[in-house]
Design a protein around this motif. Structure first.
Motif, PDB file in Angstrom:
ATOM      1  N   ARG A 132       2.587   1.504  -3.353  1.00 42.99           N
ATOM      2  CA  ARG A 132       1.750   2.108  -4.511  1.00 42.99           C
ATOM      3  C   ARG A 132       1.380   3.313  -4.504  1.00 42.99           C
ATOM      4  O   ARG A 132       1.147   4.281  -5.434  1.00 42.99           O
ATOM      5  CB  ARG A 132       0.465   1.100  -4.469  1.00 42.99           C
ATOM      6  CG  ARG A 132      -0.531   1.072  -5.512  1.00 42.99           C
ATOM      7  CD  ARG A 132      -1.892   0.651  -5.188  1.00 42.99           C
ATOM      8  NE  ARG A 132      -1.512  -0.896  -4.819  1.00 42.99           N
ATOM      9  CZ  ARG A 132      -1.965  -1.433  -3.700  1.00 42.99           C
ATOM     10  NH1 ARG A 132      -2.407  -0.556  -2.581  1.00 42.99           N
ATOM     11  NH2 ARG A 132      -1.852  -2.517  -3.422  1.00 42.99           N
ATOM     12  N   HIS A 133       1.284   3.957  -3.014  1.00 42.02           N
ATOM     13  CA  HIS A 133       0.891   5.250  -3.160  1.00 42.02           C
ATOM     14  C   HIS A 133       1.806   6.173  -3.567  1.00 42.02           C
ATOM     15  O   HIS A 133       1.735   7.352  -4.338  1.00 42.02           O
ATOM     16  CB  HIS A 133       0.779   5.581  -1.452  1.00 42.02           C
ATOM     17  CG  HIS A 133       0.218   7.036  -1.400  1.00 42.02           C
ATOM     18  ND1 HIS A 133      -1.060   7.524  -1.688  1.00 42.02           N
ATOM     19  CD2 HIS A 133       1.245   8.046  -0.786  1.00 42.02           C
ATOM     20  CE1 HIS A 133      -0.924   8.798  -1.217  1.00 42.02           C
ATOM     21  NE2 HIS A 133       0.227   9.159  -0.883  1.00 42.02           N
ATOM     22  N   VAL A 134       3.081   5.646  -3.269  1.00 41.96           N
ATOM     23  CA  VAL A 134       4.280   6.953  -3.579  1.00 41.96           C
ATOM     24  C   VAL A 134       4.540   6.599  -5.363  1.00 41.96           C
ATOM     25  O   VAL A 134       4.481   7.718  -6.058  1.00 41.96           O
ATOM     26  CB  VAL A 134       5.535   6.369  -3.179  1.00 41.96           C
ATOM     27  CG1 VAL A 134       6.808   7.009  -3.997  1.00 41.96           C
ATOM     28  CG2 VAL A 134       5.632   6.492  -1.562  1.00 41.96           C
TER      29      VAL A 134
ATOM     30  N   GLU B   9       2.237   6.076  -7.485  1.00 46.18           N
ATOM     31  CA  GLU B   9       1.096   6.553  -8.046  1.00 46.18           C
ATOM     32  C   GLU B   9       1.033   8.244  -7.877  1.00 46.18           C
ATOM     33  O   GLU B   9       0.086   8.965  -8.672  1.00 46.18           O
ATOM     34  CB  GLU B   9      -0.375   5.976  -7.659  1.00 46.18           C
ATOM     35  CG  GLU B   9      -0.413   4.427  -8.431  1.00 46.18           C
ATOM     36  CD  GLU B   9      -1.566   3.880  -7.742  1.00 46.18           C
ATOM     37  OE1 GLU B   9      -2.480   4.403  -6.938  1.00 46.18           O
ATOM     38  OE2 GLU B   9      -1.943   2.913  -7.965  1.00 46.18           O
ATOM     39  N   SER B  10       1.657   8.596  -6.989  1.00 47.43           N
ATOM     40  CA  SER B  10       1.773  10.247  -6.903  1.00 47.43           C
ATOM     41  C   SER B  10       2.865  10.737  -7.579  1.00 47.43           C
ATOM     42  O   SER B  10       3.976  10.544  -7.298  1.00 47.43           O
ATOM     43  CB  SER B  10       1.824  10.347  -5.278  1.00 47.43           C
ATOM     44  OG  SER B  10       2.076  11.818  -5.057  1.00 47.43           O
TER      45      SER B  10
ATOM     46  N   PRO C 237      -0.027  10.975   3.557  1.00 45.36           N
ATOM     47  CA  PRO C 237      -1.106  10.898   4.287  1.00 45.36           C
ATOM     48  C   PRO C 237      -0.776  10.184   5.902  1.00 45.36           C
ATOM     49  O   PRO C 237       0.146   9.647   6.027  1.00 45.36           O
ATOM     50  CB  PRO C 237      -2.060   9.802   3.781  1.00 45.36           C
ATOM     51  CG  PRO C 237      -1.350   9.770   2.248  1.00 45.36           C
ATOM     52  CD  PRO C 237       0.041  10.190   2.392  1.00 45.36           C
TER      53      PRO C 237
ATOM     54  N   LEU D 147      -0.281   6.478   6.191  1.00 51.55           N
ATOM     55  CA  LEU D 147       0.720   5.861   5.331  1.00 51.55           C
ATOM     56  C   LEU D 147       2.199   6.745   5.876  1.00 51.55           C
ATOM     57  O   LEU D 147       3.019   6.402   5.091  1.00 51.55           O
ATOM     58  CB  LEU D 147       0.315   5.979   4.076  1.00 51.55           C
ATOM     59  CG  LEU D 147      -0.796   5.187   3.268  1.00 51.55           C
ATOM     60  CD1 LEU D 147      -1.023   5.596   2.104  1.00 51.55           C
ATOM     61  CD2 LEU D 147      -0.533   3.841   3.297  1.00 51.55           C
TER      62      LEU D 147
ATOM     63  N   ALA E 146       0.730  -1.129   0.103  1.00 52.52           N
ATOM     64  CA  ALA E 146       0.096   0.192   0.091  1.00 52.52           C
ATOM     65  C   ALA E 146       0.912   1.102  -0.038  1.00 52.52           C
ATOM     66  O   ALA E 146       0.304   2.304  -0.725  1.00 52.52           O
ATOM     67  CB  ALA E 146      -0.976  -0.070   1.106  1.00 52.52           C
ATOM     68  N   GLY E 147       1.891   1.161   0.668  1.00 54.29           N
ATOM     69  CA  GLY E 147       2.876   2.317   0.939  1.00 54.29           C
ATOM     70  C   GLY E 147       3.664   2.435  -0.564  1.00 54.29           C
ATOM     71  O   GLY E 147       3.675   3.558  -0.934  1.00 54.29           O
TER      72      GLY E 147
ATOM     73  N   VAL F  11       5.574   5.802   3.649  1.00 57.88           N
ATOM     74  CA  VAL F  11       5.877   6.858   2.680  1.00 57.88           C
ATOM     75  C   VAL F  11       7.184   7.207   2.938  1.00 57.88           C
ATOM     76  O   VAL F  11       8.297   7.523   2.187  1.00 57.88           O
ATOM     77  CB  VAL F  11       4.917   8.125   2.715  1.00 57.88           C
ATOM     78  CG1 VAL F  11       5.588   9.316   1.560  1.00 57.88           C
ATOM     79  CG2 VAL F  11       3.811   7.537   2.124  1.00 57.88           C
TER      80      VAL F  11
END
Length: 449
Positions: A261-263, A265-266, A386, A389, A258-259, A393
């Motif tokens: 993926r967030h980085v 996709e940002s 966030p 996360l 999840a971490g 992150v």
């Protein structure tokens, strides 16, 4: 204690104790109950802190952590200077300076993502306390082996690796803790003040190391570091930590995914993370090979090395103070890239100057620019992470940032033997200048931050 800022790992957390006045266990974290002006009453402080430069000091938990980290970082820098000089004088091969950095940073690169996931799942105080006690024991082992005349390069590398392993778990935890101790609008100031304590210690530690090396010996530097851990351990015990967010039944692997993926996709976080890796790879070999510059190029010995490192730290202090006072203002993306460019130009001048006084002046300018750039970069990452996360992150960013250091030091170590320290360091700094200039011209998203 490991370093807090950007050039190496973490420090402590909070809890037990005597939070802000009237706070009891079970109440919300200290920073959520404080109001502007409470600092004037807190524990009889009786002074008004600047709303700009020192605004995060209003919050007692942040203030305690800062003081403990500062005192412990002084010990770390004192030991680091002594070890670097010991390797340079006893072994004489600059490759081993880079290898020690590689040995300490390799476990960080390997295990930091796990540490970031744990920071979002496990009691942060426990992670930080265990890490500090273990690192304290490693500093003690260095001192004992040196006293027994058994401290060879093998033992130095093993201890560096084990210390880095401990830091891989505490570094993302510390970073996640740091910004949880202040409200969101104080994050830029908190990050800049954290950079300030790191750079203050970098200016003071080498001076202490120079005095101890000249008057007492290397063993005293190791002892000073062991004692310095007491400060950060006490700070950990007294800081008020906010609770870790519940993640339900999410596994460690799912947390990591999840971490990441967030980085990925940002667009902003991915660009900032890549910039952190590139800049650390190109900028930090300068610090690793300062002993070579002082000893073999400038011929000023241990006192000259200490003065070069102190000059870099003095400039960094000024950069951290300026960044803390600036706070969250528009145009920080442009400023960050210009600062990286200025650091590259000043470094080229310093390593090619051939004179101690000129190298010191230019290194002060490089320190100012580098701290401005990395402190701004760090705060931008923190602001875009966030809360749920944050640990993950920051561990991904930390992996990129700190992963660049050992790679850069190892590559530079091999090249220094063939081409000399001035040429290699100038080439790295020139590459930093050109890459920052290209990003400034081509990446509108970063310029707009």
């Amino acid at each position: 204690m490991e370093r807090l800022d950007g050039a190496r790992g973490p420090r402590s957390p909070d809890r037990r104790g005597l939070p802000a006045r009237g706070l009891r266990r079970g109440h919300p974290p200290a920073h959520r109950r404080e109001r502007p002006g409470d600092h004037a009453r807190d524990r009889g402080l009786g002074i008004a802190l600047s709303p700009g430069f020192l605004s995060a000091f209003v919050f007692p938990s942040f203030r305690r952590l800062w003081i403990g980290a500062f005192l412990s970082s002084i010990g770390t820098w004192t030991q680091d200077v002594a070890l670097s000089w010991l390797i340079h004088t006893r072994i004489g091969d600059p490759f081993y300076l880079g290898l020690r950095t590689f040995a300490s940073e390799l476990p960080l690169v390997t295990f930091m993502l796990v540490g970031g996931a744990q920071a979002d799942r496990v009691d942060r105080r426990r992670i930080l306390l265990v890490s500090q006690v273990f690192q304290m024991s490693m500093a003690g082992a260095l001192g004992v082996l040196y006293g027994l005349e058994r401290l060879g390069i093998g033992a130095i590398l093993v201890i560096a690796f084990l210390t880095g392993l401990a830091q891989s778990q505490s570094a993302p935890t510390y970073q996640a803790t740091l910004t949880s101790l202040v409200p969101h609008d104080h994050i830029p100031n908190a990050v800049a003040l954290n950079s300030l304590q790191f750079n203050l210690s970098r200016a003071i530690g080498p001076v202490i190391a120079g005095l101890l090396l000249a008057r007492v010996g290397t063993g005293a530097c190791f002892a000073a570091n062991v004692l310095s851990f007491v400060a950060v351990i006490v700070a950990i015990a007294r800081i008020e930590l906010p609770p870790v967010a519940a993640l339900g039944r999410e596994s460690l692997g799912q947390s990591l995914k999840a971490g990441i993926r967030h980085v990925v996709e940002s667009p902003i976080l991915s660009a900032l993370t890549l910039l952190g890796a590139t800049a650390s790879l190109l900028a930090f070999p300068l610090i690793t090979f300062l002993p070579v510059l002082a000893g073999d190029v400038l011929h000023t010995g241990a006192p000259g090395y200490s003065l070069l490192l102190t000059s870099l730290g003095v400039g960094a202090i000024a950069g951290a103070v300026t960044t803390a006072h600036r706070g969250s203002v528009p145009g920080r993306g442009k400023l960050m890239l210009l600062a990286f460019m200025a650091c590259g130009a000043a470094t080229v001048g310093a390593v090619l100057s051939g004179r101690q006084w000129l190298a010191m002046a230019l290194l002060a300018a490089a320190g100012f620019s580098l701290t401005t750039a990395f402190s701004t970069l760090n705060s931008l990452v923190q602001e875009h992470a966030p809360n749920e996360l944050r640990g993950r992150v920051l561990s991904i960013f930390g992996l990129a940032f700190r992963g660049g250091m050992p790679v850069g030091s190892l590559v530079a170590g091999g090249l220094v033997n063939a081409f000399g320290a001035p040429a290699v360091l100038a080439a790295f700094a020139s590459a930093l200048f050109l890459i920052a200039a290209a990003i400034r011209l081509r990446n509108a998203r970063l310029r707009a931050l």
